[in-house]
Design a protein around this motif. Structure first.
Motif, PDB file in Angstrom:
ATOM      1  N   GLY A 201     -29.946-104.269  47.724  1.00 47.22           N
ATOM      2  CA  GLY A 201     -30.893-104.344  48.891  1.00 47.22           C
ATOM      3  C   GLY A 201     -30.780-102.979  49.520  1.00 47.22           C
ATOM      4  N   GLY A 202     -32.299-102.561  50.257  1.00 48.25           N
ATOM      5  CA  GLY A 202     -32.461-101.306  50.494  1.00 48.25           C
ATOM      6  C   GLY A 202     -32.179 -99.812  49.577  1.00 48.25           C
ATOM      7  N   ARG A 203     -32.299-100.299  48.169  1.00 47.92           N
ATOM      8  CA  ARG A 203     -31.965 -99.119  47.281  1.00 47.92           C
ATOM      9  C   ARG A 203     -33.247 -99.283  46.185  1.00 47.92           C
ATOM     10  NH1 ARG A 203     -26.333 -99.575  44.939  1.00 47.92           N
ATOM     11  NH2 ARG A 203     -25.952 -97.299  45.361  1.00 47.92           N
ATOM     12  N   ARG A 204     -33.082 -98.353  45.457  1.00 47.26           N
ATOM     13  CA  ARG A 204     -34.255 -98.501  44.187  1.00 47.26           C
ATOM     14  C   ARG A 204     -33.488 -98.819  43.085  1.00 47.26           C
ATOM     15  NH1 ARG A 204     -37.297 -93.372  41.421  1.00 47.26           N
ATOM     16  NH2 ARG A 204     -39.252 -94.369  40.903  1.00 47.26           N
ATOM     17  N   THR A 205     -34.110 -99.926  42.181  1.00 44.12           N
ATOM     18  CA  THR A 205     -33.448-100.507  41.233  1.00 44.12           C
ATOM     19  C   THR A 205     -34.583-100.421  39.898  1.00 44.12           C
ATOM     20  OG1 THR A 205     -32.242-102.048  42.375  1.00 44.12           O
ATOM     21  CG2 THR A 205     -32.659-102.495  39.882  1.00 44.12           C
ATOM     22  N   ALA A 206     -34.180 -99.872  38.787  1.00 43.76           N
ATOM     23  CA  ALA A 206     -35.118-100.005  37.582  1.00 43.76           C
ATOM     24  C   ALA A 206     -34.713-101.243  36.673  1.00 43.76           C
ATOM     25  CB  ALA A 206     -34.783 -98.694  36.751  1.00 43.76           C
ATOM     26  N   SER A 222     -38.371-108.294  44.141  1.00 39.38           N
ATOM     27  CA  SER A 222     -39.792-107.996  45.029  1.00 39.38           C
ATOM     28  C   SER A 222     -39.579-108.821  46.196  1.00 39.38           C
ATOM     29  CB  SER A 222     -40.923-108.314  44.086  1.00 39.38           C
ATOM     30  OG  SER A 222     -41.151-109.707  43.626  1.00 39.38           O
ATOM     31  N   GLU A 223     -38.979-110.130  46.398  1.00 39.52           N
ATOM     32  CA  GLU A 223     -38.569-110.925  47.246  1.00 39.52           C
ATOM     33  C   GLU A 223     -37.638-110.268  48.170  1.00 39.52           C
ATOM     34  OE1 GLU A 223     -38.224-114.738  45.643  1.00 39.52           O
ATOM     35  OE2 GLU A 223     -40.343-115.116  45.386  1.00 39.52           O
ATOM     36  N   LEU A 224     -36.737-109.818  47.522  1.00 40.78           N
ATOM     37  CA  LEU A 224     -35.781-109.198  48.596  1.00 40.78           C
ATOM     38  C   LEU A 224     -36.304-107.844  49.279  1.00 40.78           C
ATOM     39  CD1 LEU A 224     -32.593-108.906  49.080  1.00 40.78           C
ATOM     40  CD2 LEU A 224     -32.717-107.112  47.119  1.00 40.78           C
ATOM     41  N   ALA A 225     -37.093-107.326  48.816  1.00 48.12           N
ATOM     42  CA  ALA A 225     -37.799-106.013  49.038  1.00 48.12           C
ATOM     43  C   ALA A 225     -38.579-106.228  50.421  1.00 48.12           C
ATOM     44  CB  ALA A 225     -38.844-104.993  48.426  1.00 48.12           C
ATOM     45  N   THR A 231     -36.139-101.391  50.022  1.00 48.51           N
ATOM     46  CA  THR A 231     -35.985-101.864  48.503  1.00 48.51           C
ATOM     47  C   THR A 231     -36.995-101.517  47.715  1.00 48.51           C
ATOM     48  OG1 THR A 231     -34.482-103.537  49.316  1.00 48.51           O
ATOM     49  CG2 THR A 231     -35.131-103.835  47.177  1.00 48.51           C
ATOM     50  N   ARG A 232     -36.699-100.867  46.526  1.00 51.81           N
ATOM     51  CA  ARG A 232     -37.837-100.415  45.766  1.00 51.81           C
ATOM     52  C   ARG A 232     -37.599-100.915  44.249  1.00 51.81           C
ATOM     53  NH1 ARG A 232     -38.627 -94.225  46.357  1.00 51.81           N
ATOM     54  NH2 ARG A 232     -36.199 -94.489  46.594  1.00 51.81           N
ATOM     55  N   GLY A 271     -48.617-104.107  44.201  1.00 56.04           N
ATOM     56  CA  GLY A 271     -47.934-102.982  44.372  1.00 56.04           C
ATOM     57  C   GLY A 271     -46.340-103.016  44.976  1.00 56.04           C
ATOM     58  N   ARG A 272     -45.835-104.218  44.896  1.00 57.38           N
ATOM     59  CA  ARG A 272     -44.558-104.272  45.090  1.00 57.38           C
ATOM     60  C   ARG A 272     -43.511-103.803  44.126  1.00 57.38           C
ATOM     61  NH1 ARG A 272     -46.462-109.325  46.954  1.00 57.38           N
ATOM     62  NH2 ARG A 272     -45.193-110.394  45.565  1.00 57.38           N
ATOM     63  N   ILE A 273     -44.235-103.867  42.820  1.00 53.26           N
ATOM     64  CA  ILE A 273     -43.176-103.327  41.639  1.00 53.26           C
ATOM     65  C   ILE A 273     -44.016-101.978  41.006  1.00 53.26           C
ATOM     66  CG2 ILE A 273     -42.475-103.960  39.297  1.00 53.26           C
ATOM     67  CD1 ILE A 273     -42.478-106.768  40.499  1.00 53.26           C
ATOM     68  N   GLU A 274     -43.165-100.936  40.861  1.00 55.63           N
ATOM     69  CA  GLU A 274     -43.956 -99.914  40.362  1.00 55.63           C
ATOM     70  C   GLU A 274     -43.811 -99.936  38.763  1.00 55.63           C
ATOM     71  OE1 GLU A 274     -42.875 -95.047  39.926  1.00 55.63           O
ATOM     72  OE2 GLU A 274     -41.633 -96.268  41.498  1.00 55.63           O
ATOM     73  N   LEU A 275     -44.680 -99.631  38.220  1.00 56.68           N
ATOM     74  CA  LEU A 275     -44.760 -99.631  36.628  1.00 56.68           C
ATOM     75  C   LEU A 275     -44.635 -98.188  35.848  1.00 56.68           C
ATOM     76  CD1 LEU A 275     -47.590-101.918  35.433  1.00 56.68           C
ATOM     77  CD2 LEU A 275     -45.262-102.107  34.904  1.00 56.68           C
ATOM     78  N   ALA A 276     -43.852 -98.167  34.924  1.00 55.15           N
ATOM     79  CA  ALA A 276     -43.450 -97.164  33.977  1.00 55.15           C
ATOM     80  C   ALA A 276     -43.329 -97.470  32.604  1.00 55.15           C
ATOM     81  CB  ALA A 276     -42.263 -96.413  34.254  1.00 55.15           C
TER      82      ALA A 276
END
Length: 449
Positions: A201-206, A222-225, A231-232, A271-276
């Motif tokens: 929570g409140g952090r960035r996860t790959a 994404s629901e946690l965000a 949260t990202r 847009g709740r999930i960034e794609l790479a």
């Protein structure tokens, strides 16, 4: 040489216990060896995840007969259990029921560390097939022992051997470094757990991977965000595009699996999930207590606080070095099975039902079953494993007609790796499995077919 010896079944998970049930029903002595302290120990480790197979497809036919004889009731076919519910209300009761039968012994806290032919290493031909198997085991106290078996079914699964983060199949440079490895997980996080919520929570996860375990994690994060600001979520795909990663959607005959893909797609579209995409991890490093991913081209992602690497699993074959295995060089699955499960061509619904013939090895009487039989292919369903061991048990018992018969129809569409959503089921659905039957309902009639 082998008369009176048990069939050794390695693993007391869904397929291992189904194998024991099939063998017991055929009057064969069975010894089940389980590394964990209880039946379904590996399933229990992902107990917070709800399966996308319903109870209809999670109870082995032979197991159902044994449970019915003890007055256990079958659950509502349409309900979807969590892993913990599968263990608590089916696997452990089944293990208890099997233990009540004189032909079945179960040993928990017992790890198989080697299999061979008695007095023969893998090179020796002379008299090989006449000798029983020797299964070398280690107890929880570290004491080693050797037991004899007429046949061996290895249903130990792949849970303990996840694939590494490195895209070439080996750990990425730096992946095993302690400063980095603490930030890498290979499991779906349980975000109902307070400690896990603090970690993510409140952090960035790959999230690295494209199967249903990855989709489950993406939806949960994404629901946690939405509940935890800051949260990202970054979704890292090796392929150049998302493609069919979302599965069959509304056309999927496993409705929960299709719903998972729909929800994951909605989170990406919103847009709740960034794609790479097109990123194949070659190296990782620690930067200010966070993790940076790099590929061979020098492209970098991050830094991120956590990496959830859901890149599949592989079989541990190290302790089978003295068994003559016939494995496909790519999938590490039996050569007769590999063309049927190649993930480049098949989903779980297009895998032709198979049994002892396709699972045979140059070592007569030895079989890989369940998830381990699929090697590195991610398309396994419990129903497939139940059919495998039905056929294998028939072959061991000498019933070749039954071994060759097909008794399974699989659900179609979608890619069947991973697990389902973690949320609670519809409260109108009947829950629970194999609890004591209501008064006046015992025996076979207490279990719905």
């Amino acid at each position: 040489m082998v008369d009176g010896l048990p069939v050794a079944v390695i693993g007391a998970g869904p397929v291992g216990l189904a194998a024991a049930a099939e063998l017991e029903q055929r009057g064969l002595p069975v010894l089940v060896l389980e590394k964990g302290a209880t039946a379904g120990a590996a399933v229990g480790e992902w107990g917070h995840v709800r399966l996308f197979s319903s109870w209809r497809d999670l109870i082995a036919p032979a197991a159902e007969k044994i449970l019915a004889a003890e007055g256990r009731q079958r659950p509502a076919d349409a309900a979807y259990p969590t892993g913990a519910e599968w263990v608590r209300t089916y696997l452990r009761p089944l293990a208890d029921a099997l233990g009540n039968r004189g032909r079945v012994r179960l040993r928990f806290g017992t790890e198989a560390i080697g299999v061979a032919r008695r007095g023969r290493d893998r090179v020796v031909d002379a008299g090989r097939s006449e000798q029983p198997f020797t299964v070398h085991i280690r107890g929880a106290d570290g004491a080693e022992e050797r037991i004899l078996a007429r046949a061996v079914i290895d249903a130990s699964g792949t849970w303990t051997t996840p694939n590494p983060l490195g895209a070439d199949g080996l750990p990425a440079l730096g992946e095993l470094d302690a400063s980095v490895s603490d930030g890498i997980s290979h499991r779906i996080p349980d975000l109902a757990d307070a400690e896990a919520r603090r970690r993510y929570g409140g952090r960035r996860t790959a999230v690295v991977g494209r199967g249903h375990s990855a989709l489950t994690t993406l939806v949960a994060l994404s629901e946690l965000a939405e509940a935890e600001p800051g949260t990202r979520v970054l979704w890292v795909l090796r392929r150049g595009e998302v493609g069919d990663a979302f599965g069959g959607g509304e056309a999927d005959r496993l409705a929960a699996r299709g719903a998972l893909g729909i929800r994951a797609k909605a989170a990406v579209d919103a847009g709740r999930i960034e794609l790479a995409t097109g990123f194949r991890t070659a190296a990782v490093r620690c930067e200010g207590g966070r993790v940076v991913l790099a590929d061979d081209s020098g492209r970098e992602l991050g830094p991120v606080d956590e990496v959830v690497a859901l890149t599949g699993f592989r079989p541990d074959l190290s302790w089978l070095s003295e068994v003559r295995l016939g494995l496909d060089p790519a999938l590490q699955a039996p050569v007769g099975l590999a063309p049927l499960i190649d993930p480049n061509m098949h989903s779980c619904g297009t895998v032709y039902p198979h049994g002892a013939e396709e699972l045979a090895h140059p070592e007569p009487g030895f079989y890989l079953a369940g998830m381990k039989s699929y090697g590195r292919a991610p398309t396994f369903l419990a129903l497939t494993g139940f059919e495998q061991v039905r056929s294998i048990a028939a072959r061991i018992a000498g019933d070749h007609e039954a071994a060759a018969r097909v008794e399974l129809t699989l659900p179609e569409t979608g890619v069947c790796s991973g697990s389902g959503l973690t949320e609670e089921p519809d409260p109108t659905e009947e829950a629970g499995c194999c609890g004591p039957a209501p008064a006046g309902r015992t025996g076979t009639g207490a279990v719905r077919g």
